[in-house]
Motif scaffolding. Structure first.
Motif: not given
Length: 467
Positions: A401-404, A454-467
């Motif tokens: 997300k930080e790259e968007l 769909t439901e988004i799993y925590p380990d997936t969220l952690q990667y895509y929303y990393q800061k």
């Protein structure tokens, strides 16, 4: 400082055929027509009724499938894949189709999409003794199938598919049959066609036109097709389905000559351009589109406003995928090698530049600079998608997300960063209107709105929303 140049990329395209004596050759042509969906690797697996044989490699379809390589691919059924690496990264081992051999028979898999619960399933499978040969989420399905307790392959596959979450269009081939599956939300496009007595399946209908096949219908969400010598049967592996096709397929990824859910992609993009003319009318001299996916929208904008459409930007088609990225000091020159502004068209003119999206902002800034360096007096940027504020979890490389750029910047801030005289994104309502829809039902707009199907799993969220 803006992040490095990197545009949107789709994970892959798939093509399959059953019941044709030239299955491998048809698959070659089908994959060639889907090359825009992935350029990092490609593969074909064929069946002669007794065994599966595969050829794959890192590179373009025309590079991997030489005349010599095609000699090894004999059979009446085949599946193929073109890959852009997202989940699992690159590498030869991740190039598909994945081919597995066992005492009970062989299995080949080709997958378009991304599983949001892949890591959770891998942890579970590894704890039960599975050893993964790739880092691709595609391999998860093979392990789930082989660990199923059901006696028949059809039931094994249905059980395995029911455990997957996310976006997936799968081609599954054995020595004697081809199975086709689409996730319960139909996030990725997948269509069925025929060529004589043979069945053909492809990510986009443009592949049917290339091989001479006739379109039959789209694969339904949660559907499992089984094709063998007895013909075609359709079953459900998911009862509860809610269609949510990716809107970026219409905006950017699919070829203009493809049809998705009965909507022609070129027509949809033209309509988006016409809608932008309503939402962002400018007093300008020239309309131009960023090649290639924005041309249709630019034509629509020009038709609706009466401002002449001109080829103000030219794409250099001979800068191949092996082009060496320039150093920091030569980056601007690198953009000029890929794209050129036509001075004779834009000099002294007020230009409306139509593009399909702004992801990280760097490319837009440099294109605006190209136009102004060529003498454009004003550059008004109009975008045929809403601002991309959120990552895609379903197989599109919008990274973290930080790259968007739109995730934490206003439209005015983005305008300043790219150096445009004005900047307008199409509204969500306008985009849906261009698709002939009154609401958003049936479409995934997660990257725009943050509402995912769909439901988004925590380990997936952690990667895509990393800061």
């Amino acid at each position: 400082m803006l992040p490095e140049i990197k545009g949107l990329n789709e994970e892959c395209g798939i093509f399959g055929v059953f019941g044709h004596q030239d299955a491998a050759q048809l698959t070659y042509y089908g994959l060639h027509s889907l090359q825009h969906r992935g350029q990092e690797g490609t593969g074909i697996v064929v069946s002669d009724g007794k065994k599966l044989t595969g050829v794959k490699g890192e590179g373009l379809v025309s590079e991997i499938f030489t005349t010599e390589a095609m000699k090894d691919l004999e059979g009446s059924a085949a599946i193929g894949h073109v890959r852009y690496a997202t989940a699992g990264g690159g590498g030869y081992e991740n190039v598909q189709p994945l081919l597995f051999h066992s005492q009970t028979g062989s299995l080949a898999l080709a997958h378009n999409g991304n599983l949001v619960n892949a890591n959770s399933l891998k942890y579970q499978l590894e704890s039960q003794g599975s050893i993964f040969q790739t880092s691709s989420d595609t391999e998860v399905l093979a392990h789930l199938v082989r660990r199923s307790g059901y006696p028949h392959l059809k039931d094994q596959v249905k059980n395995a598919l029911s455990m997957l979450k996310g976006a997936y269009a799968y081609l599954i081939m054995t020595e004697t049959e081809l199975m086709v599956a689409l996730d319960p939300h139909g996030l990725r496009p997948l269509s069925l066609g025929c060529l004589g007595d043979a069945y053909v399946v492809a990510s986009e209908t443009c592949a049917f036109d290339v091989v001479g096949a006739e379109y039959i219908r789209d694969i339904m969400p949660g559907e499992l097709l089984i094709i063998n010598e007895n013909g075609l049967t359709s079953e459900r592996f998911a009862i509860s389905t809610t269609k949510a096709i990716c809107t970026m397929e219409y905006i950017y990824f699919s070829r203009p000559d493809s049809n998705i859910q009965g909507i022609n992609v070129h027509t949809a993009r033209k309509n988006m351009g016409k809608q932008l003319a309503v939402e962002a009318p400018f007093a300008a001299d020239v309309v131009t589109g960023v090649p290639d996916s924005s041309i249709s929208a630019a034509i629509g904008y020009a038709e609706a406003t009466g401002i002449p459409y001109e080829m103000g930007l030219i794409k250099n088609r001979y800068v191949g995928r092996t082009f060496i990225q320039p150093s920091q000091s030569l980056r601007e020159q690198g953009v000029k090698m890929k794209l050129s502004a036509v001075r004779g068209v834009v000099e002294g003119k007020r230009v409306v530049m139509v593009d399909d999206s702004i992801v990280r902002g760097t490319t837009s800034r440099r294109i605006v600079n190209l136009l102004k360096e060529a003498g454009a007096t004003e550059v008004h940027v109009v975008i045929s998608s809403p601002p991309i504020k959120n990552p895609c979890f379903y197989g599109i490389d919008t990274s973290t997300k930080e790259e968007l750029i739109a995730s934490d910047k206003s439209v005015e801030q983005i305008r300043e960063l790219i150096g445009a005289d004005s900047l307008t994104f199409i509204s969500v309502e306008g985009m849906m209107k261009a698709l002939g829809q009154e609401g958003t039902n049936g479409y995934c707009l997660g990257c725009f709105t943050g509402n995912y199907p769909t439901e988004i799993y925590p380990d997936t969220l952690q990667y895509y929303y990393q800061k």
